[in-house]
Design a protein around this motif. Structure first.
Motif, PDB file in Angstrom:
ATOM      1  N   ILE A   1       0.854  -1.331  -0.287  1.00  0.00           N
ATOM      2  CA  ILE A   1       0.054  -0.168   0.333  1.00  0.00           C
ATOM      3  C   ILE A   1       0.875   1.428  -0.176  1.00  0.00           C
ATOM      4  O   ILE A   1       1.576   1.460   0.812  1.00  0.00           O
ATOM      5  CB  ILE A   1      -0.908  -0.263   0.661  1.00  0.00           C
ATOM      6  N   PRO A   2       0.766   1.865  -0.763  1.00  0.00           N
ATOM      7  CA  PRO A   2       1.348   3.130  -1.301  1.00  0.00           C
ATOM      8  C   PRO A   2       1.542   4.360   0.321  1.00  0.00           C
ATOM      9  O   PRO A   2       1.856   4.799   0.661  1.00  0.00           O
ATOM     10  CB  PRO A   2       1.184   3.672  -1.745  1.00  0.00           C
ATOM     11  N   GLU A   3       0.179   4.595   0.810  1.00  0.00           N
ATOM     12  CA  GLU A   3      -0.704   5.811   1.671  1.00  0.00           C
ATOM     13  C   GLU A   3      -0.373   5.020   3.351  1.00  0.00           C
ATOM     14  O   GLU A   3       0.164   3.787   3.256  1.00  0.00           O
ATOM     15  CB  GLU A   3      -1.522   5.540   1.518  1.00  0.00           C
ATOM     16  N   LYS A   4      -0.004   5.692   4.440  1.00  0.00           N
ATOM     17  CA  LYS A   4       0.453   5.810   5.069  1.00  0.00           C
ATOM     18  C   LYS A   4      -0.900   4.922   6.109  1.00  0.00           C
ATOM     19  O   LYS A   4      -2.281   5.515   5.964  1.00  0.00           O
ATOM     20  CB  LYS A   4       0.402   7.115   6.250  1.00  0.00           C
ATOM     21  N   ILE A   5      -1.058   3.845   6.614  1.00  0.00           N
ATOM     22  CA  ILE A   5      -1.894   3.205   7.142  1.00  0.00           C
ATOM     23  C   ILE A   5      -2.259   3.076   9.114  1.00  0.00           C
ATOM     24  O   ILE A   5      -0.501   2.943   9.612  1.00  0.00           O
ATOM     25  CB  ILE A   5      -1.928   1.758   6.831  1.00  0.00           C
ATOM     26  N   ASP A   6      -2.766   3.651   8.416  1.00  0.00           N
ATOM     27  CA  ASP A   6      -2.976   4.041  10.549  1.00  0.00           C
ATOM     28  C   ASP A   6      -3.351   2.476  11.343  1.00  0.00           C
ATOM     29  O   ASP A   6      -2.832   2.430  12.615  1.00  0.00           O
ATOM     30  CB  ASP A   6      -4.290   5.396  10.893  1.00  0.00           C
ATOM     31  N   LEU A   7      -4.506   1.905  10.759  1.00  0.00           N
ATOM     32  CA  LEU A   7      -4.903   0.528  11.742  1.00  0.00           C
ATOM     33  C   LEU A   7      -4.906  -0.038  11.164  1.00  0.00           C
ATOM     34  O   LEU A   7      -5.498  -0.404   9.917  1.00  0.00           O
ATOM     35  CB  LEU A   7      -6.025   1.185  12.747  1.00  0.00           C
ATOM     36  N   ALA A   8      -4.988  -1.632  11.394  1.00  0.00           N
ATOM     37  CA  ALA A   8      -4.954  -2.249  10.412  1.00  0.00           C
ATOM     38  C   ALA A   8      -6.007  -3.475  11.121  1.00  0.00           C
ATOM     39  O   ALA A   8      -5.452  -3.642  12.574  1.00  0.00           O
ATOM     40  CB  ALA A   8      -3.952  -3.290  10.242  1.00  0.00           C
ATOM     41  N   VAL A   9      -6.438  -4.018  10.733  1.00  0.00           N
ATOM     42  CA  VAL A   9      -7.785  -5.351  11.838  1.00  0.00           C
ATOM     43  C   VAL A   9      -7.349  -6.633  10.898  1.00  0.00           C
ATOM     44  O   VAL A   9      -7.789  -6.553   9.440  1.00  0.00           O
ATOM     45  CB  VAL A   9      -9.178  -4.703  11.305  1.00  0.00           C
ATOM     46  N   VAL A  10      -7.448  -7.629  11.700  1.00  0.00           N
ATOM     47  CA  VAL A  10      -6.749  -8.389  11.050  1.00  0.00           C
ATOM     48  C   VAL A  10      -7.622  -9.950  11.692  1.00  0.00           C
ATOM     49  O   VAL A  10      -8.087 -10.297  12.293  1.00  0.00           O
ATOM     50  CB  VAL A  10      -5.219  -9.033  12.136  1.00  0.00           C
ATOM     51  N   ALA A  11      -8.372 -10.123  10.736  1.00  0.00           N
ATOM     52  CA  ALA A  11      -8.669 -11.928  10.448  1.00  0.00           C
ATOM     53  C   ALA A  11      -8.759 -13.227   9.485  1.00  0.00           C
ATOM     54  O   ALA A  11      -9.483 -13.244   8.370  1.00  0.00           O
ATOM     55  CB  ALA A  11     -10.560 -11.191   9.994  1.00  0.00           C
ATOM     56  N   ILE A  12      -7.572 -13.229  10.025  1.00  0.00           N
ATOM     57  CA  ILE A  12      -6.923 -14.566   9.164  1.00  0.00           C
ATOM     58  C   ILE A  12      -6.617 -15.411  10.367  1.00  0.00           C
ATOM     59  O   ILE A  12      -6.524 -15.263  11.700  1.00  0.00           O
ATOM     60  CB  ILE A  12      -5.672 -13.973   8.662  1.00  0.00           C
ATOM     61  N   ASP A  13      -6.147 -17.006   9.413  1.00  0.00           N
ATOM     62  CA  ASP A  13      -5.557 -17.990  10.915  1.00  0.00           C
ATOM     63  C   ASP A  13      -4.693 -17.184  11.885  1.00  0.00           C
ATOM     64  O   ASP A  13      -3.236 -16.720  11.562  1.00  0.00           O
ATOM     65  CB  ASP A  13      -5.641 -19.346  10.002  1.00  0.00           C
ATOM     66  N   ALA A  14      -5.269 -17.775  13.043  1.00  0.00           N
ATOM     67  CA  ALA A  14      -3.558 -17.811  14.351  1.00  0.00           C
ATOM     68  C   ALA A  14      -2.666 -17.851  14.274  1.00  0.00           C
ATOM     69  O   ALA A  14      -1.635 -17.008  14.225  1.00  0.00           O
ATOM     70  CB  ALA A  14      -4.602 -18.185  15.474  1.00  0.00           C
ATOM     71  N   ASN A  15      -2.154 -19.048  13.530  1.00  0.00           N
ATOM     72  CA  ASN A  15      -0.975 -19.320  12.330  1.00  0.00           C
ATOM     73  C   ASN A  15      -0.477 -18.613  11.638  1.00  0.00           C
ATOM     74  O   ASN A  15       0.824 -18.362  11.389  1.00  0.00           O
ATOM     75  CB  ASN A  15      -1.043 -20.545  12.575  1.00  0.00           C
ATOM     76  N   LYS A  16      -1.417 -17.321  11.428  1.00  0.00           N
ATOM     77  CA  LYS A  16      -0.748 -16.377  10.018  1.00  0.00           C
ATOM     78  C   LYS A  16      -0.595 -15.183  10.698  1.00  0.00           C
ATOM     79  O   LYS A  16       0.028 -14.661   9.922  1.00  0.00           O
ATOM     80  CB  LYS A  16      -1.758 -16.407   8.928  1.00  0.00           C
ATOM     81  N   CYS A  17      -0.810 -14.565  11.624  1.00  0.00           N
ATOM     82  CA  CYS A  17      -0.803 -14.278  12.594  1.00  0.00           C
ATOM     83  C   CYS A  17      -0.066 -13.097  12.666  1.00  0.00           C
ATOM     84  O   CYS A  17       0.237 -11.853  12.348  1.00  0.00           O
ATOM     85  CB  CYS A  17      -2.148 -13.356  13.912  1.00  0.00           C
ATOM     86  N   ILE A  18       1.858 -14.274  13.200  1.00  0.00           N
ATOM     87  CA  ILE A  18       2.311 -13.391  13.299  1.00  0.00           C
ATOM     88  C   ILE A  18       3.664 -13.122  12.072  1.00  0.00           C
ATOM     89  O   ILE A  18       3.924 -11.443  12.525  1.00  0.00           O
ATOM     90  CB  ILE A  18       3.424 -14.371  14.402  1.00  0.00           C
ATOM     91  N   ASP A  19       3.281 -13.154  11.060  1.00  0.00           N
ATOM     92  CA  ASP A  19       3.203 -12.927   9.539  1.00  0.00           C
ATOM     93  C   ASP A  19       2.850 -11.656  10.102  1.00  0.00           C
ATOM     94  O   ASP A  19       3.520 -10.833   9.052  1.00  0.00           O
ATOM     95  CB  ASP A  19       3.138 -14.057   9.007  1.00  0.00           C
ATOM     96  N   ALA A  20       1.879 -11.251   9.315  1.00  0.00           N
ATOM     97  CA  ALA A  20       0.704 -10.474   9.370  1.00  0.00           C
ATOM     98  C   ALA A  20       1.442  -8.870  10.368  1.00  0.00           C
ATOM     99  O   ALA A  20       1.834  -8.031  10.141  1.00  0.00           O
ATOM    100  CB  ALA A  20      -0.262 -10.528   9.702  1.00  0.00           C
ATOM    101  N   ILE A  21       2.092  -9.299  11.601  1.00  0.00           N
ATOM    102  CA  ILE A  21       2.427  -7.862  12.644  1.00  0.00           C
ATOM    103  C   ILE A  21       3.185  -7.866  12.278  1.00  0.00           C
ATOM    104  O   ILE A  21       3.717  -6.306  12.350  1.00  0.00           O
ATOM    105  CB  ILE A  21       1.887  -9.107  13.785  1.00  0.00           C
TER     106      ILE A  21
END
Lengths: 417, 417
Positions: free
Chosen positions: A59-79
């Protein structure tokens, strides 16, 4: 913390193109609340007409907040990716962490977040709602959202949280901020209470907790705090552990600490809602004398039975039984004569003499500024009258027990303030 | 007694031509219920288009029932005239007797009635309702009346009586017979229970009482009896005395006698309604094992807390938490796997994955014959779902405490039957 409530750009990680899926509904609600939404899904080009990205880093723009709704074991990567992108606030809706026995996974999640200075609300929650701008991260539908007002809600149960929001919407009670914080892996009740104590728009704080730290109580609470705590015995503690990974605590100790710090604790959900409702709509009473005025005394007799144990409130006089032939005029005269601090009005709206004079009743109530609580039981016609009373900021109860016990706790709080 | 419920010709003594007056509303409801009505009012020629009489003695036809709504001190004369006319059944709506301190007046009333073999229901009551033919003596308006069914209601509070009728109407629960018997100067709870035990259409008996004689308990109750008794302590006893002239009795003794005779007593109005609702809609469970299945565990954790004290029911297993992503299919599978006697379903209908699959849910519930109780909290959308569940005869609760405590008492009753 503000970015959790007033973001401009929000990434939804795990956005789905399928109606009914959590990732779809969150995206839909985020879009609906007027912020700029960025769906993250490697398998889609567009969702709900909006360009999709493979990862937040694209994403080119600055992001203020992320909402995460994926499998638990994929969350660390998302963070990790959020961290590298510079996103400082993340709400993790996904479950499957400490509550499911994955204690280590949840620890790693928090460590990863700390590495980048990311704050996490959740995991295993439904996220936030801001009463002022309507922003929310919900995956619920067909929900009535309340207006903007003074009640803040902190909850470890999305279910109870939603119930409160809808019931508030029904009675016109306004909400400042709502946070469902689930397993509280990072942001916890202590962070949240500190934030809310400084939040000007928040006047009352309502909390549903399964676990609450002693540190929470190491402060003086300037605003009324009402807590519904569960996990009181073995069965509940087991259920709480499976729900949010809550640690067992002694309920008697919890109640004792509440008493010391003048924090109100509720017996059950109805009392929880009852106490908040009364304070939100009527404020705090100026004394402990209560007058019961009625045109049908059955519920008043039951109310008197519960008053026996309600040590903080006292009957000002006998129940004022106007009988079934009472009109609005009879009620208003009785109200004028009463010197009580709290007027408990039991209405049998179905009784024709009263039904005939309703406009006069509501008009008269509007002109007489007293501390009112009402009791009325019935069907559709009663629901209509409850709405009219709510417009006058008068809270209505069906069960006398709940009305009396709620008032008892409010008076105790007020006297000890 | 049948003439109280199936009269053909009914005199309304104290009929009024003014809308909103009790004497007007009673006449209106009596006419509406399809019987032949005879208004008695010396000052009017006609009311609501029907010929008025100065006294019952002027009526040429035989009268089955008289409903009396005139000043207390005129009632003895009215009874005299009814007696001379040969009317054997009278409902006295008027108050102002024993409850107002006029003990002697009430005694004379009864003596006068006995002289002519007249049976009196009341005084100080709202009279009767027959679910089968719709006949009623009410002065209420905007009321929803329930369909015909198996629940009989005996009450010393018109208010609680009306509340039950409306709530039954809302949930499609049927009523056989309803009697509000006020001060029970003549017909009392003993006469009524004997009548209802023989009444084929009555399957459950629900009673709100302020005073109940020991003699009431000198029988074996074949049908379930659920009692809400008030006047438990000094405050309530005083209120009850002022309401129906009730004598103070010891609440602990009352509870003890109920236990001996396997009569169910309710803690408050919600539990009273909850117990009746479950038995009316689901019958009696076959055992005491309970399974909790949910897509949002907060209320289940609270339910588990209350189960700690609910000694008659036991968890079959841990709470089955399907999480917020649950669809109808997940619920139905969990139900199929459960071996419990009672299935407690907590629904967060607002969760999109479930909202998306509601038809499948209801269809699946219809096909699976089990003992169901539901918990759901929220606003308008929830109300709609509660109606759909009610169509499947599944009772829904908002407060987990009430659901658990009601089930606890029902299981205790069933095990001791």
């Amino acid at each position: 913390m503000d970015q959790f409530f007033k973001p401009k750009n929000v990434a939804v990680i795990g956005a789905s193109s399928r109606k009914g899926k959590i990732g779809y509904e969150i995206l839909k609600n985020v879009i609906k609340s007027g912020v700029k939404a960025y769906p993250i899904n490697p398998k889609r080009k567009k969702i709900l007409g909006i360009q999709c990205y493979k990862s937040v880093e694209e994403i080119p723009e600055k992001i203020d907040l992320a909402v995460v709704a994926i499998d638990a074991n994929k969350c660390i990567d998302a963070i990790e990716r959020c961290g590298r992108k510079g996103i400082k606030n993340v709400v993790i809706i996904s479950g499957g962490f400490k509550e499911a026995g994955n204690v280590a996974l949840e620890k790693k999640l928090v460590e990863k977040a700390k590495k980048y200075g990311v704050r996490i609300i959740g995991p295993n929650c439904i996220g936030v709602f801001n009463g002022e701008n309507g922003f929310n991260t919900f995956f619920q539908r067909n929900m009535q959202l309340p207006p903007y007002g003074g009640v803040a809600i902190l909850t470890q149960s999305g279910t109870f949280g939603i119930a409160l929001l809808e019931k508030f919407a029904n009675e016109g009670i306004g909400v400042s901020k709502f946070v469902s914080y689930g397993n509280k892996a990072d942001v916890n009740e202590i962070d949240l209470i500190e934030y809310l104590e400084k939040d000007e728009s928040t006047k009352i704080i309502a909390m549903y907790v399964e676990e609450i730290g002693r540190k929470f109580f190491e402060r003086n609470f300037k605003k009324p705090v009402v807590i519904l705590k569960t996990g009181r015995g073995k069965l509940g503690q087991k259920a709480a552990a499976l729900h949010t990974g809550a640690m067992a605590t002694n309920y008697e100790i919890f109640k004792g600490v509440c008493r010391q710090k003048n924090v109100i604790f509720a017996e059950d959900f109805e009392e929880f809602f009852g106490i908040i409702k009364i304070i939100a709509m009527q404020g705090l009473p100026k004394g402990n004398k209560i007058s019961i005025i009625t045109n049908g005394a059955g519920p008043s007799v039951l109310a008197c039975d519960f008053m026996e144990e309600a040590r903080n409130i006292q009957m000002d006089n006998d129940v004022v039984d106007l009988t079934g032939s009472a009109t609005a005029c009879d009620y208003l005269n009785a109200i004028d004569e009463s010197k009580a601090d709290i007027i408990l009005l039991t209405f049998v709206f179905q009784d024709a003499p009263l039904a005939e004079t309703l406009d006069e009743l509501y008009d008269g109530l509007r002109k007489r500024k007293k501390f009112y609580v009402a009791i009325a039981l019935g069907g559709k016609f009663i629901e209509k009258q409850k709405k009219r009373l709510a417009e006058l900021r008068i809270p209505t109860f069906e069960e006398p027990r709940v009305a009396i016990n709620s008032l008892n706790k409010i008076v105790e709080y007020t006297m000890r303030k």
